[in-house]
Motif scaffolding. Structure first.
Motif, PDB file in Angstrom:
ATOM      1  N   SER A 190       0.836  -1.211   0.000  1.00 52.46           N
ATOM      2  CA  SER A 190       0.000   0.000   0.000  1.00 52.46           C
ATOM      3  C   SER A 190       0.864   1.252   0.000  1.00 52.46           C
ATOM      4  O   SER A 190       1.823   1.356   0.767  1.00 52.46           O
ATOM      5  N   SER A 191       0.499   2.201  -0.867  1.00 52.74           N
ATOM      6  CA  SER A 191       1.244   3.467  -0.921  1.00 52.74           C
ATOM      7  C   SER A 191       0.826   4.378   0.231  1.00 52.74           C
ATOM      8  O   SER A 191       1.570   5.267   0.627  1.00 52.74           O
ATOM      9  N   ARG A 192      -0.392   4.123   0.759  1.00 53.09           N
ATOM     10  CA  ARG A 192      -0.838   4.854   1.948  1.00 53.09           C
ATOM     11  C   ARG A 192      -1.418   3.815   2.922  1.00 53.09           C
ATOM     12  O   ARG A 192      -2.626   3.628   2.997  1.00 53.09           O
ATOM     13  N   PRO A 193      -0.540   3.131   3.635  1.00 55.87           N
ATOM     14  CA  PRO A 193      -0.971   1.983   4.437  1.00 55.87           C
ATOM     15  C   PRO A 193      -1.893   2.376   5.585  1.00 55.87           C
ATOM     16  O   PRO A 193      -1.847   3.497   6.099  1.00 55.87           O
ATOM     17  N   MET A 194      -2.734   1.431   5.969  1.00 57.49           N
ATOM     18  CA  MET A 194      -3.529   1.562   7.190  1.00 57.49           C
ATOM     19  C   MET A 194      -2.577   1.356   8.366  1.00 57.49           C
ATOM     20  O   MET A 194      -1.847   0.363   8.418  1.00 57.49           O
ATOM     21  N   ILE A 195      -2.563   2.296   9.295  1.00 52.11           N
ATOM     22  CA  ILE A 195      -1.614   2.237  10.408  1.00 52.11           C
ATOM     23  C   ILE A 195      -2.355   2.342  11.740  1.00 52.11           C
ATOM     24  O   ILE A 195      -3.140   3.274  11.946  1.00 52.11           O
ATOM     25  N   GLU A 196      -2.119   1.365  12.610  1.00 48.39           N
ATOM     26  CA  GLU A 196      -2.569   1.465  14.000  1.00 48.39           C
ATOM     27  C   GLU A 196      -1.320   1.657  14.842  1.00 48.39           C
ATOM     28  O   GLU A 196      -0.429   0.816  14.845  1.00 48.39           O
TER      29      GLU A 196
END
Length: 356
Positions: free
Chosen positions: A204-210
């Motif tokens: 992902s170029s804009r990853p989901m981040i927790e």
């Protein structure tokens, strides 16, 4: 669909997207993938100290939970052998489990064997295949263990300072530092876009981040003024496009993308980093024995839940091998730090043990 469920209850898109992350955690799925609504339910169905749907940090880090279980077991007479790899399960002439053999040649005899390893390790590596039904082996081999997760552990020399909620002048942690911080979750379409890139073989170029900062609540995890930051990120494809190798360069490139995203929300974050540990799906499989790097020992999809987990006719913790039980995340009801599979398996094993 989780997107439909959330649309019924909420109006704010950032709130819906943030909640939607619980529908795709550890799953190669998007909030628009049918069936992923169960994963959302799975993450909010429990309770912690009487609070429904609550989650918590473990004092001393997650390993402290394992240590607490170990201490309770040893207090009742259990013997624990750490760092002792199991080679195979010992079977009697009648195919009954009779103990285990360690890689150093030691044999441990017992009337029952409980495996907390994944179904893949338990049945495909520790048991001779000819001792198992062919359709059972096929089911275990074909199980979906795809994982989109890359976990990044970070050491920083100061508290992250978010533009949306600047730090206090004294540098003391604020309430949001004590929570799970979700980034790149302004809209469910962003999660879907990140997922779609991975299905085409691109991280992902804009990853989901927790992002969590456990040292804020548990200062003993880091030196004074410093912190540990845990990053749970998605999506990283199981196979990279064009057959590209998942080498050190590829892992660092993805980690840099994640860090660039965090920098947009909290300028100065990259300069504060003094160490990082990048765990891609293959790393999670190699180090922790997670099949495909899947944190649930296999996808929590509707075809792999309830009476089909880990395989039809074997959802009750007993296995095709008499005396061998599955008690880990690959058993019903699945993954998560809740102990339900272990408790249920223990009750079944005790019931059988009384008859021996």
């Amino acid at each position: 669909l989780p997107s439909q469920i959330l649309d019924q209850w909420f109006e704010s898109e950032p709130l819906k997207a943030t909640l939607a992350t619980d529908a795709v955690i550890g799953a190669m799925a998007s909030p628009y993938t049918p069936g992923s609504g169960y994963v959302l339910l799975h993450h909010v169905m429990g309770e912690l100290q009487g609070q429904r749907g609550a989650w918590g940090y473990v004092a001393g880090g997650m390993g402290a939970l394992s240590q607490a279980i170990a201490c309770a077991a040893t207090a009742l007479g259990a013997h624990i052998f750490a760092e002792k790899a199991v080679c195979h399960v010992l079977l009697g002439r009648d195919g009954q489990a009779q103990g285990i053999a360690l890689q150093d040649g030691t044999e441990v005899r017992s009337k029952l064997v409980l495996s907390n390893a994944s179904p893949q390790v338990t049945f495909l590596e520790l048991i001779p295949q000819e001792q198992l039904p062919k359709d059972f082996v096929q089911r275990i081999r074909q199980a979906d263990t795809c994982s989109p997760v890359t976990k990044i552990n970070v050491a920083v020399d100061r508290l992250p300072n978010f533009l949306a909620a600047p730090n206090a002048r004294d540098g003391q942690p604020l309430p949001h530092h004590q929570c799970s911080i979700h980034l790149n979750c302004e809209g469910t379409h962003l999660l879907h876009q990140a997922f779609t890139e991975a299905t085409h073989g691109y991280p992902s170029s804009r990853p989901m981040i927790e992002l969590c900062i456990p040292s804020v609540l548990d200062p003993g995890l880091a030196p004074h003024g410093c912190h540990v930051v845990s990053l749970f990120t998605q999506y990283t494809p199981s196979v990279l496009a064009g057959g590209q190798p998942r080498d050190e360069e590829a892992r660092n490139a993805y980690a840099d993308t994640v860090f660039d995203c965090i920098e947009d929300y909290a300028p100065g974050f990259k300069a504060s980093v003094i160490g990082r540990d990048i765990l891609t799906p293959p790393d999670l499989e190699r180090i922790f024995g997670l099949p495909g790097g899947n944190i649930f020992h296999g996808a929590m999809s509707l075809d792999q839940l309830y009476f089909t987990r880990p395989a039809p006719s074997y959802s009750g913790y007993r296995s095709p091998i008499p005396g061998l039980y599955l008690c880990g995340s690959g058993a019903h009801p699945g993954g998560g730090v809740m102990g339900a599979a272990g408790r249920n398996a223990a009750q079944v094993a005790l019931e059988d043990f009384r008859r021996l």
